[in-house]
Design an enzyme around this catalytic site. Sequence first.
Site, PDB file in Angstrom:
ATOM      1  N   GLY A   9      40.351 -45.819  -2.816  1.00 28.43           N
ATOM      2  CA  GLY A   9      38.834 -45.661  -2.573  1.00 28.43           C
ATOM      3  C   GLY A   9      38.921 -44.146  -2.823  1.00 28.43           C
ATOM      4  O   GLY A   9      37.882 -43.617  -2.072  1.00 28.43           O
ATOM      5  N   GLY A  12      35.233 -42.568  -3.556  1.00 28.50           N
ATOM      6  CA  GLY A  12      34.078 -42.640  -2.911  1.00 28.50           C
ATOM      7  C   GLY A  12      33.638 -41.783  -1.811  1.00 28.50           C
ATOM      8  O   GLY A  12      34.178 -40.430  -2.044  1.00 28.50           O
ATOM      9  N   GLN A  13      32.689 -41.645  -0.814  1.00 27.84           N
ATOM     10  CA  GLN A  13      32.238 -40.635  -0.360  1.00 27.84           C
ATOM     11  C   GLN A  13      33.208 -39.821   0.649  1.00 27.84           C
ATOM     12  O   GLN A  13      33.409 -38.627   0.582  1.00 27.84           O
ATOM     13  CB  GLN A  13      30.966 -41.019   0.571  1.00 27.84           C
ATOM     14  CG  GLN A  13      30.255 -39.910   1.535  1.00 27.84           C
ATOM     15  CD  GLN A  13      29.697 -40.364   2.636  1.00 27.84           C
ATOM     16  OE1 GLN A  13      29.777 -41.566   3.391  1.00 27.84           O
ATOM     17  NE2 GLN A  13      28.854 -39.368   3.057  1.00 27.84           N
ATOM     18  N   ASP A  35      41.420 -45.354  -7.279  1.00 22.05           N
ATOM     19  CA  ASP A  35      40.203 -46.377  -6.853  1.00 22.05           C
ATOM     20  C   ASP A  35      40.354 -47.228  -7.958  1.00 22.05           C
ATOM     21  O   ASP A  35      40.822 -47.349  -9.193  1.00 22.05           O
ATOM     22  CB  ASP A  35      38.947 -45.256  -7.302  1.00 22.05           C
ATOM     23  CG  ASP A  35      37.894 -45.616  -6.372  1.00 22.05           C
ATOM     24  OD1 ASP A  35      37.392 -45.042  -5.294  1.00 22.05           O
ATOM     25  OD2 ASP A  35      37.157 -46.920  -6.521  1.00 22.05           O
ATOM     26  N   ILE A  36      39.303 -48.495  -7.825  1.00 17.90           N
ATOM     27  CA  ILE A  36      38.959 -49.435  -8.828  1.00 17.90           C
ATOM     28  C   ILE A  36      38.067 -48.990  -9.970  1.00 17.90           C
ATOM     29  O   ILE A  36      38.241 -49.494 -11.114  1.00 17.90           O
ATOM     30  CB  ILE A  36      38.351 -50.405  -7.989  1.00 17.90           C
ATOM     31  CG1 ILE A  36      38.348 -51.868  -8.872  1.00 17.90           C
ATOM     32  CG2 ILE A  36      36.738 -50.214  -7.740  1.00 17.90           C
ATOM     33  CD1 ILE A  36      38.256 -53.144  -8.307  1.00 17.90           C
ATOM     34  N   ARG A  37      37.486 -47.626  -9.820  1.00 20.43           N
ATOM     35  CA  ARG A  37      36.764 -47.387 -10.843  1.00 20.43           C
ATOM     36  C   ARG A  37      37.150 -45.719 -11.023  1.00 20.43           C
ATOM     37  O   ARG A  37      37.600 -44.895 -10.247  1.00 20.43           O
ATOM     38  CB  ARG A  37      35.271 -47.198 -10.855  1.00 20.43           C
ATOM     39  CG  ARG A  37      34.960 -46.370  -9.400  1.00 20.43           C
ATOM     40  CD  ARG A  37      33.327 -46.585  -9.008  1.00 20.43           C
ATOM     41  NE  ARG A  37      33.107 -46.212  -7.539  1.00 20.43           N
ATOM     42  CZ  ARG A  37      32.741 -45.121  -7.251  1.00 20.43           C
ATOM     43  NH1 ARG A  37      32.607 -44.207  -8.305  1.00 20.43           N
ATOM     44  NH2 ARG A  37      32.652 -44.627  -5.837  1.00 20.43           N
ATOM     45  N   ASP A  53      42.966 -51.524  -7.786  1.00 20.61           N
ATOM     46  CA  ASP A  53      42.149 -52.518  -7.070  1.00 20.61           C
ATOM     47  C   ASP A  53      43.175 -52.688  -5.725  1.00 20.61           C
ATOM     48  O   ASP A  53      44.090 -53.341  -5.702  1.00 20.61           O
ATOM     49  CB  ASP A  53      41.953 -53.829  -7.593  1.00 20.61           C
ATOM     50  CG  ASP A  53      41.241 -54.849  -6.838  1.00 20.61           C
ATOM     51  OD1 ASP A  53      40.962 -54.602  -5.838  1.00 20.61           O
ATOM     52  OD2 ASP A  53      40.992 -55.881  -7.478  1.00 20.61           O
ATOM     53  N   TYR A 143      29.563 -56.348   8.001  1.00 17.36           N
ATOM     54  CA  TYR A 143      30.363 -55.119   7.919  1.00 17.36           C
ATOM     55  C   TYR A 143      31.016 -54.859   9.302  1.00 17.36           C
ATOM     56  O   TYR A 143      32.238 -54.686   9.396  1.00 17.36           O
ATOM     57  CB  TYR A 143      29.414 -53.929   7.628  1.00 17.36           C
ATOM     58  CG  TYR A 143      30.122 -52.527   7.658  1.00 17.36           C
ATOM     59  CD1 TYR A 143      31.059 -52.149   6.836  1.00 17.36           C
ATOM     60  CD2 TYR A 143      29.685 -51.500   8.446  1.00 17.36           C
ATOM     61  CE1 TYR A 143      31.786 -50.925   6.747  1.00 17.36           C
ATOM     62  CE2 TYR A 143      30.237 -50.108   8.585  1.00 17.36           C
ATOM     63  CZ  TYR A 143      31.446 -50.073   7.651  1.00 17.36           C
ATOM     64  OH  TYR A 143      31.962 -48.796   7.695  1.00 17.36           O
ATOM     65  N   LYS A 147      34.965 -54.938  10.412  1.00 22.08           N
ATOM     66  CA  LYS A 147      35.446 -53.773  11.060  1.00 22.08           C
ATOM     67  C   LYS A 147      36.124 -54.062  12.491  1.00 22.08           C
ATOM     68  O   LYS A 147      37.320 -53.811  12.834  1.00 22.08           O
ATOM     69  CB  LYS A 147      34.638 -52.686  11.372  1.00 22.08           C
ATOM     70  CG  LYS A 147      34.169 -51.874   9.841  1.00 22.08           C
ATOM     71  CD  LYS A 147      35.459 -51.272   9.373  1.00 22.08           C
ATOM     72  CE  LYS A 147      35.137 -50.556   8.099  1.00 22.08           C
ATOM     73  NZ  LYS A 147      36.484 -50.085   7.256  1.00 22.08           N
TER      74      LYS A 147
END
Length: 315
Positions: A9, A12-13, A35-37, A53, A143, A147
């Site tokens: 990931g 991401g942020q 990352d997946i993208r 992934d 979410y 968690k």
Amino acid sequence: MQKPILILGACGQIGTELTYALRDKHDNDTIIASDIREGSEDLMSSGPFELLDATDYNALEEVIAYYEISEVYLMAAMLSATAEKFPMRAWNLNMNSLFNVLNLAKEKKIDKVFWPSSIAVFGPNTPENNTPQNTIMEPTTVYGISKQSGERWCNYYHHKYGVDVRSVRYPGLISWKTMPGGGTTDYAVEIFHKALSDGHYTCFLKEDTKLPMMFMDDAIRGTIMLMESNEEDIKIRSAYNLSAMSFTPAEIADNIQRIVPDFEITYIPDFRQEIADSWPSSIDDSIARRDWGWQPEFDLERTSELMLRNLKNKD
Ligand code: AKB
């Protein structure tokens, strides 16, 4: 010499800033972003990058073997607001990626794991102010449920299989370098962008909704600090409470107006208000301070000043 680290990931942020921070600290070749993208050209070209992934166990195992990875930071997740729209997708991503990494650690294919938890593990029955480390946890969001379950599994894998997994409960994170995606605390980043571009922001939370927040530099420093702490100092294997500041939309708007006097804010609460209302207002992080020396550096005033100055310079 740093053994190779894998970030899942990484686009991401948090993942983006973590990748840069680790590449600043170590030899770039030892920090594998994935990352997946695809991410920014800069992120992908500043060191190794893999399209991966995190829910695909075999692909993950292959990358870990190829680079001889020692540590994994699992930053891939679906956040609170998006997870309410896609409950099963959120559960599958958030849990399967965690099981993959925990099982690879159990099989001794990696030595250490970082997995982020969140203030979303708490719920409406949790004490709202100065929420203690150990307290009532009855999350009411998809979410938050993922968690909280993740925390229990981390604790289980540590005690049952000796997995060295470490975690913190992040509050809302504020950064000028990266945008958040799909969270309830996202307003605290969007507001700075809109203050500069439009002079106005329509907030999706009520003016007096107080939530725990943190400037990204503190979050990244805390995360790396936890991972570099001596194993025997880490007493909590679910996730540590971590805190820096708490504020309401009205208070952040007030700070912005000191620098952008014409800035205006209006409030049109949406479905995210209910999520925010179920979370604590402030967090007691004294156990993280005691166990591994956590100490935040940024308050709201400094965060607002840095956000506005850096966003202005970026354009
Ligand atoms: C969210 O708003 O979903 C996240 C979080 C508090 O974990 N930023």
